[in-house]
Design an enzyme around this catalytic site. Structure first.
Site, short mmCIF file in Angstrom:
data_model
loop_
_atom_site.label_atom_id
_atom_site.label_comp_id
_atom_site.label_asym_id
_atom_site.label_seq_id
_atom_site.Cartn_x
_atom_site.Cartn_y
_atom_site.Cartn_z
N ASN A 245 -3.16 4.40 -2.55
CA ASN A 245 -3.95 3.44 -2.95
C ASN A 245 -2.86 2.22 -3.18
O ASN A 245 -1.67 2.47 -2.67
CB ASN A 245 -4.47 3.63 -4.58
CG ASN A 245 -5.50 2.56 -4.73
OD1 ASN A 245 -5.65 1.73 -4.22
ND2 ASN A 245 -6.22 3.30 -5.90
N HIS B 225 0.84 -1.25 0.12
CA HIS B 225 0.09 0.01 0.08
C HIS B 225 0.71 1.30 -0.19
O HIS B 225 1.69 1.44 0.81
CB HIS B 225 -1.02 0.04 1.14
CG HIS B 225 -1.91 1.03 1.15
ND1 HIS B 225 -2.99 1.14 0.64
CD2 HIS B 225 -1.73 2.31 1.54
CE1 HIS B 225 -3.90 2.36 0.80
NE2 HIS B 225 -2.91 3.14 1.39
N CYS B 226 0.64 2.10 -0.93
CA CYS B 226 1.56 3.21 -1.31
C CYS B 226 0.90 4.48 -0.72
O CYS B 226 -0.07 4.81 -1.37
CB CYS B 226 2.09 3.32 -2.75
SG CYS B 226 3.17 4.79 -2.96
N PRO B 227 1.39 5.17 0.55
CA PRO B 227 0.81 6.57 0.77
C PRO B 227 0.76 7.48 -0.28
O PRO B 227 -0.04 8.41 -0.20
CB PRO B 227 1.32 6.68 2.06
CG PRO B 227 2.80 6.01 1.89
CD PRO B 227 2.76 4.56 1.13
#
Length: 381
Positions: free
Chosen positions: A75, A69-71
């Site tokens: 998403n 999960h990439c901040p």
């Protein structure tokens, strides 16, 4: 050219953000009912976890071929947007390299025209050029400071994002994700610990870097497959990885240890009152902390989950350059990961899992048959 870089970077950035990774349909079950025994069940999504999928606490959905999960894109990076996310990681450093070249040449030419060499000193006059006529774009002290600052940002972005691109390409060329690299390492540790003699073979590696590359990058921009069924190499089947995950989950339950909280802990990230080492070795992960009250029971894992899976490959690279820093800062000895034992857990209550300081708990001695504490037995930290 800079505008072209900007357009391509933003296009892939927003594609990774808005297209999303693709989610396992709610209530999904395999076509053959007997295959359910090879899969984990997600209580939140009310469906089985498809091969290569994992539940994301931030998205609150099971993500197909989840990498992390990439901040920065708010998403997950997964099945549908893995290519766009990787292209963004490639184009951003290339654009920054181009910008850095422009900044360096601009500052060099402007400074060269403003330097006066004497017998014993060198003077720089930023007010005007000495040799050339007045430039089209004025270049004074403020412009020089802004260019120097922008150069630092461009170089920093090139190094940081470029390293992430190398990490992503490393896992893509082996047709893995960061989470699957973590699972593979744990499989090797499990086999070595129990001396089972079995050999774990990663099932989705096609044996060719080009074939693995084509699993993510296609001319149409749409990845191969449907995100639920995947081609596997010879000697493996569709559920080879999920079976290994079930083994690791069972091993985790066997090797877990019950602890009792002896001090209150508010659940803050960096507690000031739990010691200097606890404060400075807080886990570098997005996983939550759990608040403890004196007397709470926690089920902790012996083989502690030290970092978030998507950081595992990055830490392996970091360890090669700064072994002492990476071992001490990212693999904390003063923290534990576990699940709080609640009275409502058996009735389907909410599970509370996370990190807590080691010095706030002690081992809870109890009789495994009656599940009662052993009286008179000395407890050890």
């Amino acid at each position: 050219v800079l505008l072209n870089w900007t357009v391509m970077i933003l296009y892939n950035y927003f594609s990774a953000m808005f297209v999303g990774p693709g989610y396992v349909p709610l209530g999904w079950t395999p076509e053959k009912s007997q295959d359910c025994m090879y899969l984990q069940y997600c209580k939140i999504c009310q469906s089985y976890k498809a091969p290569r999928s994992h539940h994301c606490r931030k998205c609150n959905r099971c993500v197909m071929k989840m990498d992390h999960h990439c901040p920065w894109i708010n998403n997950c990076c997964g099945y549908q947007n893995h290519a766009s996310f990787t292209l963004f990681l490639l184009l951003a450093p290339l654009g920054c390299i181009h910008a850095s070249f422009i900044f360096v040449m601009t500052m060099y030419t402007q400074l060269y025209n403003r330097i006066s060499f004497g017998w014993s000193s060198v003077k720089i006059d930023m007010s005007a050029a000495k040799r050339d006529p007045r430039p089209i774009i004025p270049f004074g002290l403020s412009a020089f400071a802004a260019s120097l600052f922008a150069l630092g940002l461009a170089l920093g972005t090139t190094i940081a994002v470029g390293m992430l691109f190398i990490i992503q390409m490393k896992v893509i060329l082996t047709n893995k994700t960061s989470i699957e690299s973590w699972i593979e390492e744990k499989a090797k540790d499990r086999i070595q610990y129990y001396q089972t003699g079995e050999t774990f073979i990663f099932p989705y590696d096609m044996g060719s870097k080009w074939k693995n590359f084509r699993q993510v990058f296609t001319w149409s921009g749409i990845p191969e497959g449907d995100g639920l069924d995947w081609p596997v190499r010879d000697g493996c089947h569709q559920y080879s990885l999920t079976i290994e995950q079930l083994k690791q989950k069972a091993d985790k339950r066997v090797r877990s240890v019950r602890y009792r909280a002896v001090e209150d802990y508010s659940g803050v990230c960096c507690p000031m009152t739990k010691g200097v080492k606890t404060f400075f070795t807080t886990p570098c992960t997005e996983e939550p902390r759990i608040a403890l009250s004196k007397g709470d029971l926690i089920l902790a894992t012996r083989g502690l989950k030290l970092v978030a899976p998507h950081l595992y490959v990055w830490l392996k690279v970091l360890y090669k350059f700064w072994p002492l820093i990476s071992c001490y800062a990212f693999f904390p000895r003063h923290w534990m990961y576990g699940e709080k034992i609640l009275d409502s857990a058996a009735d389907g209550g909410v599970r509370e899992r996370g990190w807590f300081p080691r010095n706030c708990v002690e081992k809870y001695q109890y009789d495994s048959e009656t599940d009662q504490p052993v009286d008179g037995e000395k407890k050890t930290r």
